[in-house]
Scaffold this active site. Sequence first.
Site, PDB file in Angstrom:
ATOM      1  N   SER A   1      36.198  45.366  38.885  1.00 48.32           N
ATOM      2  CA  SER A   1      37.281  44.810  39.683  1.00 48.32           C
ATOM      3  C   SER A   1      37.556  43.493  38.979  1.00 48.32           C
ATOM      4  CB  SER A   1      36.811  44.593  41.114  1.00 48.32           C
ATOM      5  OG  SER A   1      35.517  44.021  41.094  1.00 48.32           O
ATOM      6  N   CYS A   2      38.515  42.749  39.395  1.00 46.29           N
ATOM      7  CA  CYS A   2      38.731  41.477  38.706  1.00 46.29           C
ATOM      8  C   CYS A   2      37.774  40.431  39.247  1.00 46.29           C
ATOM      9  CB  CYS A   2      40.161  41.001  38.897  1.00 46.29           C
ATOM     10  SG  CYS A   2      41.392  42.063  38.127  1.00 46.29           S
ATOM     11  N   SER A   3      37.626  39.353  38.488  1.00 37.95           N
ATOM     12  CA  SER A   3      36.876  38.206  39.002  1.00 37.95           C
ATOM     13  C   SER A   3      37.786  36.991  38.987  1.00 37.95           C
ATOM     14  CB  SER A   3      35.654  37.938  38.130  1.00 37.95           C
ATOM     15  OG  SER A   3      36.029  37.761  36.782  1.00 37.95           O
TER      16      SER A   3
ATOM     17  N   GLY B   1      38.888  36.961  35.176  1.00 37.15           N
ATOM     18  CA  GLY B   1      38.410  38.019  34.294  1.00 37.15           C
ATOM     19  C   GLY B   1      39.099  39.291  34.728  1.00 37.15           C
TER      20      GLY B   1
ATOM     21  N   ARG C   1      32.552  42.358  36.436  1.00 35.85           N
ATOM     22  CA  ARG C   1      33.740  42.674  37.244  1.00 35.85           C
ATOM     23  C   ARG C   1      34.937  42.999  36.357  1.00 35.85           C
ATOM     24  NH1 ARG C   1      33.176  41.216  42.763  1.00 35.85           N
ATOM     25  NH2 ARG C   1      35.427  41.370  43.006  1.00 35.85           N
TER      26      ARG C   1
END
Lengths: 385, 250
Positions: free
Chosen positions: A19-21, A188, A48
């Site tokens: 997933s994104c950070s 990220g 992530r």
Amino acid sequence: MRDLTEISNPYSDGKIIDSCSIFGMMDTSGKCFSGKDITKAIGNMHFRGNGLGGGFAIYGLYPEYADYYAFHIMYLSKDSQNQVESFLKENFHVVVTDEIPTQPTPAIINPPLVWRYFLEVDMGKCVLQEPDDYVTEKVMQINTCMDGAFVFSSGKNMGVFKGVGYPEEIAEYFCLNDYQGYLWTSHGRFPTNTRGWWGGAHPFNILDWTVVHNGEISSYGINYRCLEQFGYLCTMQTDTEVVAYIIDLLMRKHGLPIEIVAKIMAPPFWDDIERLPQDERELLIALRQVYSSMLLNGPFTIIIAHQGEMIGFTDRIRLRPLTVGVKGSMLYLSSEEASIRLISPDLDKAWIPMGGEPIIGRLATENQKQFITGVTEVRTGNKLR
Amino acid sequence: MSGNNTFSLKVEELSHRALNAKLREAVANGIQRIELREVYGQRYIGTDLNKPVQIEIYGTPGNDMGAFMNGPSIVVHGNVQDGSGNTMDDGVIVVHGHAGDITGLAARGGKIFIKEDVGYRVGIHMKEYGEKKPLLVIGGTAQDFLGEYMAGGTLVLLGLNLKENEGHKARFIGTGMHGGVIYLRGNVEDFQLGKEVGVVEPDDNDYTVLQSAVGEFASYFDYDAEELLKGKFLKLFPLSSRPYGRLYTH
């Protein structure tokens, strides 16, 4: 820039749990610090992302040129650079031109040319228009009409650095330990609906507004068609871009405070609105009616920043995570608490805000000592260890 | 590393893969007690150990702590992030702090005790079968969608940090609930509950369950169980075991 479509799943994993950070940190006393800590914090959420986008926004970055618009532009070729530079000379006083310093970083392959310009608006050309609007128009013109050139940072005394790579690699590539700012945000990326490319990394920026985002804006189509009518053109192939433009439109042009903007982007449900006192109810109904096309649908956590202010909030049913940490004058916003504690182990407070509730950090002024808001409304976790 | 069947480790920036490999190796070598210090976000701690080992964690473990866990007991001195006890089968998780979203999701056994508050969708789709009944006890209050789609097990929300006469604020409690039970200490309004949920006063059988659950909670966090049980409890239960059974029939 290499084509990344073939390697977006390098291990051929059957299920990818990324997933994104996102991470933001601000010293509300205005003291500046380097990129060392935020790189460590966002790097701690390495898993992530998948290395197809990383970036940072820094505020208080160019105090010696604070009155000039700082453009960061990426070019795919020398030709596009020449074309854009003559366009800049026609429309601005170009005060400084330099190539953004980078260092060889093994993971960063085939990067675009990245240049920085400090610009003064040519008031002879900017007639019957606010300078900010003039700048926005020129950014849109470059991004839509000039091949192979993208303005990815256009504010004053701030800057965005981003590209394809893990955020800690992007930080190394752009030598972010050498910069100082009082407010940093970072991202990220784990691209979902569009491919990873340099312009598609976060943060997204217009003027001094930046947004980093974890989630998917499923209302993108409605949002961008609405924004088009106000002169914003979406060129970065990514949903998050609309958030940056909505914020610029609502906060800068319509002059709305963030508390109201949060209620537009993540409004309470109709049945919750019905239970409110009349004046509040009428306000929220009016907002939903007037700004229905600015509602963000789908899961999101975003950190918005502009000069002097950092704001974090999630969608109203919190389909993406956000943890808040406070230590003295420092405010931290993060996808995961562990990353905050890695750089600030002894927090005064750590908590998880309610969906849709904005957490706001503002630069302290003499009149306003209460610079981190949201704390008093906290419904969970305000007690710690 | 130290003796007496204890494995001690300063984790710091070790990756979750490396850490969990070390834990598997330690347990294979007969270690019964594991002490992890300076934990910063490493995921899946306790997942694949499959033995009743004791794990003490100092720091902030990562997402999915104790996911699919079968046997270990984890005590966390700090807060936990999202997804602790995901599809847990057996074992105990004790958290001396708060817990993030979807704690105990799809748990099918074992026990989870959280001292403070929890995030969104906690206990979502917990389930039970025969003797396997997961238990989740929360000392503080919860955010929205507590016990969403709950299919089994026992969820206890104590609200110990709420002020006098302050109700729980969670919305959509038990939305889609079709099994299991939620015991809630303190007040909620009807609009906060999912439409699949009924509310009654707990009876003697319920208090037997509560005594055991609250008693164990109190023993971990130094509370007086008798005092906690004096509060007003509500029992939330599913109105139907198949609320949408007729939706797709014709």
